[in-house]
Design a protein around this motif. Structure first.
Motif, PDB file in Angstrom:
ATOM      1  N   ARG A 234       0.817  -1.214   0.000  1.00 40.47           N
ATOM      2  CA  ARG A 234       0.000   0.000   0.000  1.00 40.47           C
ATOM      3  C   ARG A 234       0.852   1.266   0.000  1.00 40.47           C
ATOM      4  O   ARG A 234       0.318   2.370  -0.100  1.00 40.47           O
ATOM      5  N   LEU A 235       2.151   1.129   0.127  1.00 38.97           N
ATOM      6  CA  LEU A 235       3.034   2.294   0.089  1.00 38.97           C
ATOM      7  C   LEU A 235       3.391   2.584  -1.375  1.00 38.97           C
ATOM      8  O   LEU A 235       4.267   1.937  -1.947  1.00 38.97           O
ATOM      9  N   PRO A 236       2.729   3.546  -1.992  1.00 40.04           N
ATOM     10  CA  PRO A 236       2.886   3.710  -3.452  1.00 40.04           C
ATOM     11  C   PRO A 236       4.276   4.143  -3.896  1.00 40.04           C
ATOM     12  O   PRO A 236       4.661   3.881  -5.036  1.00 40.04           O
ATOM     13  N   SER A 237       5.049   4.797  -3.030  1.00 44.92           N
ATOM     14  CA  SER A 237       6.361   5.262  -3.488  1.00 44.92           C
ATOM     15  C   SER A 237       7.282   4.111  -3.865  1.00 44.92           C
ATOM     16  O   SER A 237       8.207   4.296  -4.666  1.00 44.92           O
ATOM     17  N   GLU A 240       6.070   3.878  -7.409  1.00 44.01           N
ATOM     18  CA  GLU A 240       6.160   5.167  -8.109  1.00 44.01           C
ATOM     19  C   GLU A 240       7.601   5.535  -8.438  1.00 44.01           C
ATOM     20  O   GLU A 240       7.896   6.037  -9.525  1.00 44.01           O
ATOM     21  N   ASN A 241       8.527   5.286  -7.508  1.00 45.23           N
ATOM     22  CA  ASN A 241       9.925   5.701  -7.661  1.00 45.23           C
ATOM     23  C   ASN A 241      10.879   4.522  -7.761  1.00 45.23           C
ATOM     24  O   ASN A 241      12.088   4.688  -7.567  1.00 45.23           O
ATOM     25  N   ASP A 242      10.343   3.356  -8.064  1.00 48.17           N
ATOM     26  CA  ASP A 242      11.201   2.185  -8.207  1.00 48.17           C
ATOM     27  C   ASP A 242      12.196   2.393  -9.347  1.00 48.17           C
ATOM     28  O   ASP A 242      11.852   2.944 -10.399  1.00 48.17           O
ATOM     29  N   GLN A 243      13.441   1.998  -9.111  1.00 50.64           N
ATOM     30  CA  GLN A 243      14.530   2.089 -10.072  1.00 50.64           C
ATOM     31  C   GLN A 243      15.026   3.514 -10.281  1.00 50.64           C
ATOM     32  O   GLN A 243      15.774   3.783 -11.213  1.00 50.64           O
ATOM     33  N   TYR A 244      14.609   4.442  -9.404  1.00 51.02           N
ATOM     34  CA  TYR A 244      15.175   5.777  -9.418  1.00 51.02           C
ATOM     35  C   TYR A 244      16.408   5.769  -8.514  1.00 51.02           C
ATOM     36  O   TYR A 244      16.325   5.960  -7.319  1.00 51.02           O
ATOM     37  N   TRP A 245      17.545   5.510  -9.084  1.00 45.03           N
ATOM     38  CA  TRP A 245      18.831   5.330  -8.409  1.00 45.03           C
ATOM     39  C   TRP A 245      18.845   4.058  -7.571  1.00 45.03           C
ATOM     40  O   TRP A 245      19.822   3.318  -7.586  1.00 45.03           O
ATOM     41  N   LEU A 246      17.771   3.758  -6.850  1.00 45.57           N
ATOM     42  CA  LEU A 246      17.664   2.512  -6.090  1.00 45.57           C
ATOM     43  C   LEU A 246      16.576   1.633  -6.684  1.00 45.57           C
ATOM     44  O   LEU A 246      15.499   2.108  -7.020  1.00 45.57           O
ATOM     45  N   ASN A 247      16.875   0.349  -6.797  1.00 42.55           N
ATOM     46  CA  ASN A 247      15.881  -0.627  -7.224  1.00 42.55           C
ATOM     47  C   ASN A 247      15.293  -1.289  -5.982  1.00 42.55           C
ATOM     48  O   ASN A 247      16.031  -1.745  -5.108  1.00 42.55           O
ATOM     49  N   LEU A 293      11.351  11.778  -4.765  1.00 42.59           N
ATOM     50  CA  LEU A 293      11.629  10.739  -5.754  1.00 42.59           C
ATOM     51  C   LEU A 293      12.305   9.515  -5.142  1.00 42.59           C
ATOM     52  O   LEU A 293      13.016   8.779  -5.825  1.00 42.59           O
ATOM     53  N   ASP A 294      12.047   9.269  -3.883  1.00 45.25           N
ATOM     54  CA  ASP A 294      12.658   8.167  -3.138  1.00 45.25           C
ATOM     55  C   ASP A 294      11.648   7.016  -3.024  1.00 45.25           C
ATOM     56  O   ASP A 294      10.510   7.234  -2.597  1.00 45.25           O
ATOM     57  N   PRO A 295      12.050   5.785  -3.368  1.00 48.43           N
ATOM     58  CA  PRO A 295      11.140   4.658  -3.121  1.00 48.43           C
ATOM     59  C   PRO A 295      10.723   4.530  -1.665  1.00 48.43           C
ATOM     60  O   PRO A 295       9.641   4.001  -1.371  1.00 48.43           O
ATOM     61  N   LEU A 296      11.546   5.021  -0.737  1.00 57.18           N
ATOM     62  CA  LEU A 296      11.263   4.890   0.689  1.00 57.18           C
ATOM     63  C   LEU A 296      10.434   6.055   1.245  1.00 57.18           C
ATOM     64  O   LEU A 296      10.145   6.072   2.446  1.00 57.18           O
ATOM     65  N   ARG A 297      10.031   6.966   0.399  1.00 58.04           N
ATOM     66  CA  ARG A 297       9.347   8.175   0.870  1.00 58.04           C
ATOM     67  C   ARG A 297       8.162   7.877   1.786  1.00 58.04           C
ATOM     68  O   ARG A 297       8.021   8.458   2.864  1.00 58.04           O
ATOM     69  N   ASP A 298       7.308   6.959   1.380  1.00 57.44           N
ATOM     70  CA  ASP A 298       6.023   6.810   2.066  1.00 57.44           C
ATOM     71  C   ASP A 298       6.138   6.097   3.410  1.00 57.44           C
ATOM     72  O   ASP A 298       5.264   6.269   4.271  1.00 57.44           O
ATOM     73  N   GLU A 299       7.200   5.316   3.619  1.00 56.78           N
ATOM     74  CA  GLU A 299       7.345   4.724   4.946  1.00 56.78           C
ATOM     75  C   GLU A 299       7.742   5.790   5.977  1.00 56.78           C
ATOM     76  O   GLU A 299       7.313   5.740   7.132  1.00 56.78           O
ATOM     77  N   GLY A 300       8.527   6.770   5.551  1.00 54.86           N
ATOM     78  CA  GLY A 300       8.836   7.880   6.448  1.00 54.86           C
ATOM     79  C   GLY A 300       7.602   8.700   6.780  1.00 54.86           C
ATOM     80  O   GLY A 300       7.385   9.093   7.937  1.00 54.86           O
ATOM     81  N   LEU A 322      14.154  15.445  -5.279  1.00 51.14           N
ATOM     82  CA  LEU A 322      15.361  14.743  -4.846  1.00 51.14           C
ATOM     83  C   LEU A 322      15.160  13.238  -4.803  1.00 51.14           C
ATOM     84  O   LEU A 322      14.091  12.741  -4.446  1.00 51.14           O
ATOM     85  N   CYS A 323      16.245  12.514  -5.100  1.00 47.01           N
ATOM     86  CA  CYS A 323      16.279  11.065  -4.951  1.00 47.01           C
ATOM     87  C   CYS A 323      16.574  10.712  -3.491  1.00 47.01           C
ATOM     88  O   CYS A 323      16.703  11.586  -2.633  1.00 47.01           O
ATOM     89  N   HIS A 324      16.687   9.436  -3.219  1.00 51.47           N
ATOM     90  CA  HIS A 324      17.012   8.961  -1.876  1.00 51.47           C
ATOM     91  C   HIS A 324      18.284   9.642  -1.369  1.00 51.47           C
ATOM     92  O   HIS A 324      19.305   9.657  -2.041  1.00 51.47           O
ATOM     93  N   VAL A 325      18.214  10.236  -0.196  1.00 53.01           N
ATOM     94  CA  VAL A 325      19.277  11.003   0.469  1.00 53.01           C
ATOM     95  C   VAL A 325      19.960  12.013  -0.452  1.00 53.01           C
ATOM     96  O   VAL A 325      21.139  12.321  -0.302  1.00 53.01           O
TER      97      VAL A 325
END
Length: 353
Positions: A234-237, A240-247, A293-300, A322-325
């Motif tokens: 259920r965390l869309p990021s 949404e942002n998969d393979q943006y610098w991080l897979n 633009l971070d795949p981990l955005r929505d868990e934060g 911005l991408c992850h970090v």
């Protein structure tokens, strides 16, 4: 077919280099390094033999440190900070190295920032170029900064699965708390990014359980990696942002190395996303900083909302483009973004002194 949905939810062919939300200065750097396309998937699955997983983490660590070294080149000289190394003894009798930095020629006590490096809890080092520069910048902005070299779950400093790294971070934090006068500090704020964000959040939960949470005046988590195996679709990021610098296929492998066979999958000090209101009630103020633009955005974001539900003071932010970090990565190309992050962390620590 492109829709109104953001990122790869609307157009699966988008990359971080073609997503119109991406900061063009960041894209220029990524293009120059040939990492503006779709990030490669992991060659293993979490059920691979442990030795293969550890070997994969070591290889990824080499790649990340090489990238961070390249990104650090060209950063302006930074003077006015003194540094020393302190070695303390962990609960298991092993050494824990603390890197201590202070601004030169500053009178009076200062806030202390206890910095926990990223790397999915399984790789990278406090002494690496990315985190050394970050700590020096925080110190130059007017803080005592202490970086902890904890035992990673893998990589050069591994293999020490949960809770070894968290225990080391706790031991270092308690040493800092008991030496504030010697350090010339008034209070301690814990900060960390990615896996370090996980550990920063987990430290507060652990401290509450063990009765020493009053030694932490605040927590500032950047792009925290707290879900683990990302089963929460259920965390869309994550899409949404998969393979943006991080897979996103990387995350379950890191989770398996840190927490073999998911033995602590429901433990909030291992995966803070599992925390309940009861786990976080009474914690000190937090800032949860996420990147668009971070795949981990929505868990934060979800953790920030949990804190608010529990009555904890929490400021949630999303850094656009911005991408992850990304706020830590691009000191040369995005100095305004980088220095704004420095001001935000040090200002937060100062506000709680």
């Amino acid at each position: 077919m492109t829709t109104d949905l953001p990122g790869r939810l609307g157009d699966p062919d988008l990359t971080i280099g073609t997503d119109p939300r991406a900061d063009p200065r960041m894209v220029a750097v990524l293009t120059g390094l040939d990492i503006d396309g779709h990030a490669d998937g992991a060659p293993l699955t979490p059920d691979a033999p442990r030795e293969e997983l550890l070997g994969f983490v070591e290889a990824v660590e080499v790649g990340f440190e090489g990238l961070f070294t390249a990104l650090a080149q060209g950063s302006p000289p930074l003077d006015g900070v003194t540094s020393e190394v302190v070695t303390i003894t962990g609960d298991g009798g092993h050494d824990i190295t603390l890197h201590v930095h202070r601004p030169s020629g500053v009178e009076g006590p200062l806030p202390c920032i206890y910095q926990v490096h990223g790397g999915g809890m399984v790789m990278l080092a406090t002494a690496g170029p990315l985190y050394t520069r970050w700590r020096l910048e925080l110190a130059a902005a007017g803080a005592v900064v202490v970086g902890v070299e904890y035992r990673n779950g893998g990589g050069v400093l591994g293999a020490h699965p949960f809770p070894a790294g968290l225990d080391d971070c706790a031991a270092g934090l308690r040493w800092v708390s008991s030496h504030l006068q010697e350090l010339g500090a008034t209070n301690v704020v814990v900060t960390g990014d990615s896996g370090g964000g996980n550990l920063a959040l987990a430290l507060a939960i652990k401290a509450k359980r063990e009765g020493w949470v009053d030694e932490i005046s605040g927590v500032y988590a950047q792009c925290p990696y707290i879900v683990g195996a990302w089963a929460e679709s259920r965390l869309p990021s994550l899409r949404e942002n998969d393979q943006y610098w991080l897979n996103r296929s990387l995350f379950p492998l890191l989770a398996e190395v840190y927490d073999p066979e998911g033995a602590n999958a429901a433990e909030p000090t291992c995966w803070p996303h599992r925390a309940t209101v009861a786990d976080v009630e009474g914690l000190p103020p937090h800032v949860i900083s996420c990147n668009e633009l971070d795949p981990l955005r929505d868990e934060g974001i979800a953790y920030h909302r949990l804190l608010l539900k529990a009555g904890v003071s929490s400021v949630g932010k999303i850094n656009l483009g911005l991408c992850h970090v990304g706020e830590l990565l691009f000191r040369g190309a995005l100095p305004d973004v980088y220095l704004a992050a420095v001001r935000d962390v040090t200002g937060f620590a100062r506000s709680l002194a």
